[in-house]
Structure formats: structure tokens, C-alpha cells
Design a protein around this motif. Structure first.
Motif, PDB file in Angstrom:
ATOM      1  N   VAL A  52       0.857  -1.187   0.000  1.00  0.00           N
ATOM      2  CA  VAL A  52       0.000   0.000   0.000  1.00  0.00           C
ATOM      3  C   VAL A  52       0.892   1.236   0.000  1.00  0.00           C
ATOM      4  O   VAL A  52       1.701   1.428   0.912  1.00  0.00           O
ATOM      5  CB  VAL A  52      -0.948  -0.004   1.220  1.00  0.00           C
ATOM      6  CG1 VAL A  52      -1.727   1.299   1.299  1.00  0.00           C
ATOM      7  CG2 VAL A  52      -1.881  -1.202   1.153  1.00  0.00           C
ATOM      8  N   GLU A  66     -10.326   1.881   3.026  1.00  0.00           N
ATOM      9  CA  GLU A  66      -9.959   0.768   2.154  1.00  0.00           C
ATOM     10  C   GLU A  66      -8.624   1.076   1.487  1.00  0.00           C
ATOM     11  O   GLU A  66      -8.402   2.182   0.996  1.00  0.00           O
ATOM     12  CB  GLU A  66     -11.022   0.552   1.095  1.00  0.00           C
ATOM     13  CG  GLU A  66     -12.378   0.192   1.687  1.00  0.00           C
ATOM     14  CD  GLU A  66     -13.446  -0.055   0.625  1.00  0.00           C
ATOM     15  OE1 GLU A  66     -13.082  -0.329  -0.547  1.00  0.00           O
ATOM     16  OE2 GLU A  66     -14.632   0.025   0.970  1.00  0.00           O
ATOM     17  N   TYR A  67      -7.754   0.058   1.452  1.00  0.00           N
ATOM     18  CA  TYR A  67      -6.450   0.190   0.822  1.00  0.00           C
ATOM     19  C   TYR A  67      -6.238  -0.995  -0.115  1.00  0.00           C
ATOM     20  O   TYR A  67      -6.616  -2.118   0.204  1.00  0.00           O
ATOM     21  CB  TYR A  67      -5.331   0.221   1.869  1.00  0.00           C
ATOM     22  CG  TYR A  67      -5.509   1.307   2.899  1.00  0.00           C
ATOM     23  CD1 TYR A  67      -5.274   2.641   2.582  1.00  0.00           C
ATOM     24  CD2 TYR A  67      -5.936   1.000   4.181  1.00  0.00           C
ATOM     25  CE1 TYR A  67      -5.453   3.638   3.520  1.00  0.00           C
ATOM     26  CE2 TYR A  67      -6.116   1.998   5.138  1.00  0.00           C
ATOM     27  CZ  TYR A  67      -5.866   3.314   4.804  1.00  0.00           C
ATOM     28  OH  TYR A  67      -6.053   4.296   5.731  1.00  0.00           O
ATOM     29  N   SER A  68      -5.622  -0.737  -1.255  1.00  0.00           N
ATOM     30  CA  SER A  68      -5.328  -1.796  -2.216  1.00  0.00           C
ATOM     31  C   SER A  68      -3.831  -1.990  -2.300  1.00  0.00           C
ATOM     32  O   SER A  68      -3.067  -1.040  -2.464  1.00  0.00           O
ATOM     33  CB  SER A  68      -5.866  -1.436  -3.601  1.00  0.00           C
ATOM     34  OG  SER A  68      -7.266  -1.386  -3.566  1.00  0.00           O
ATOM     35  N   TYR A  71      -3.152  -7.466  -1.215  1.00  0.00           N
ATOM     36  CA  TYR A  71      -4.527  -7.842  -0.872  1.00  0.00           C
ATOM     37  C   TYR A  71      -5.304  -6.571  -0.582  1.00  0.00           C
ATOM     38  O   TYR A  71      -4.721  -5.536  -0.270  1.00  0.00           O
ATOM     39  CB  TYR A  71      -4.566  -8.723   0.385  1.00  0.00           C
ATOM     40  CG  TYR A  71      -3.656  -9.909   0.356  1.00  0.00           C
ATOM     41  CD1 TYR A  71      -3.866 -10.947  -0.549  1.00  0.00           C
ATOM     42  CD2 TYR A  71      -2.593 -10.013   1.241  1.00  0.00           C
ATOM     43  CE1 TYR A  71      -3.024 -12.051  -0.565  1.00  0.00           C
ATOM     44  CE2 TYR A  71      -1.755 -11.119   1.228  1.00  0.00           C
ATOM     45  CZ  TYR A  71      -1.971 -12.126   0.328  1.00  0.00           C
ATOM     46  OH  TYR A  71      -1.148 -13.215   0.304  1.00  0.00           O
ATOM     47  N   ASN A  72      -6.618  -6.649  -0.647  1.00  0.00           N
ATOM     48  CA  ASN A  72      -7.438  -5.537  -0.171  1.00  0.00           C
ATOM     49  C   ASN A  72      -7.372  -5.523   1.350  1.00  0.00           C
ATOM     50  O   ASN A  72      -7.440  -6.572   1.994  1.00  0.00           O
ATOM     51  CB  ASN A  72      -8.885  -5.698  -0.622  1.00  0.00           C
ATOM     52  CG  ASN A  72      -9.038  -5.485  -2.104  1.00  0.00           C
ATOM     53  OD1 ASN A  72      -8.338  -4.678  -2.700  1.00  0.00           O
ATOM     54  ND2 ASN A  72      -9.955  -6.215  -2.703  1.00  0.00           N
ATOM     55  N   GLY A  99     -10.994  -9.758   1.947  1.00  0.00           N
ATOM     56  CA  GLY A  99      -9.731  -9.067   2.136  1.00  0.00           C
ATOM     57  C   GLY A  99      -9.293  -9.221   3.576  1.00  0.00           C
ATOM     58  O   GLY A  99      -9.853 -10.021   4.331  1.00  0.00           O
TER      59      GLY A  99
END
Length: 140
Positions: A52, A66-68, A71-72, A99
Motif C-alpha cells: 500500500v 480501504e487500501y489496495s 490484498y485488499n 480481504g
């Protein structure tokens, strides 16, 4: 249970990085600990280790960030969650198995946590910057 001691925010982030290396993408990480214990710093290290690039911040007002990355990652703040209705309104159950969930203030949703959740309790140590991490549910 594993016990680790952090002496700084950087070391707290490093603990998050170590745990990130053990994850498969659908874990629930339940963080327990009061204000200023390093829950967001831990999450910042975990997220960075999973690729991230965006800044990780406390989801206090958004309830979930939410972070991508690899993995989410869904970063929850359950501080103001006081009932099952509150919990449902966060969308919490829709995120499970989609996630990695990192949950601050897990004390408030103890009854909703999956049995296999990774549980991390963070307490103040002997000095102002020292934190004691008690980690259950993952080998590091």
C-alpha cells in the motif's frame, strides 16, 4: 501467544510488517488497546508491507478505510459501535472473506469476531513510548 515490545512508532510499524508476511488475504486482525497505543501505526506497517503506497490514517470518522495492495485491506474503527445495529451499518459482515480486516477498538465487537481472528492486545509499557504487544492466532 507471542509477546513483543516496541520502543517507538517505527518499531510498532515493524511489528505490523512482520505479521503482514504471514497473511494469506482473508484474515481478521482484531486490535485491542486504548487511545494512543499504536493501533494505526501497526496498521501502517502492515499495509506498507503489503504494497500500500497511500498514507494510512485512522478511520475514526469514516468508520472504514480501504487500501489496495497485494490484498485488499479494510481498516475499521469500532470506537463508536455500541450495538449490533451499529455494527451492521458499518458493512462489517460484507467485508469478511473479501480481504484483510484490521479492526481498531475490537473490544466493542468482541461477540462478532470470528473464532480464527488474529488478536493483538497493545498496552503501555514502562516508558511513554514503550508498547507491549500480545499476539494470538499467528506465528511470527
Amino acid at each position: 501467544m507471542v509477546k513483543l515490545i516496541s520502543h517507538s512508532a517505527d518499531e510498532t510499524e515493524q511489528i505490523g510488517e512482520k505479521i503482514a508476511k504471514k497473511l494469506h488475504g482473508t484474515e481478521v486482525i482484531a486490535l485491542f488497546g486504548g487511545l494512543g497505543m499504536g493501533k494505526t501505526a501497526f496498521t501502517r506497517g502492515l499495509a506498507r508491507a503489503l504494497g500500500v503506497d497511500d498514507g494510512v490514517s485512522s478511520p475514526t470518522f469514516a468508520l472504514v478505510n480501504e487500501y489496495s495492495g497485494k490484498y485488499n485491506i479494510y481498516h475499521f474503527d469500532m470506537y463508536r459501535v455500541n450495538s449490533w445495529d451499529d455494527l451492521y451499518s458499518t458493512g462489517f459482515f460484507d467485508y469478511i472473506d473479501n480481504g484483510i480486516l484490521v479492526i481498531e477498538w475490537s473490544e466493542n465487537i468482541e461477540g462478532a469476531l470470528p473464532e480464527n481472528a488474529i488478536r493483538i492486545t497493545i498496552e503501555k509499557g514502562e516508558s511513554d513510548d514503550e508498547r507491549i504487544f500480545e499476539i494470538e492466532g499467528v506465528e511470527i
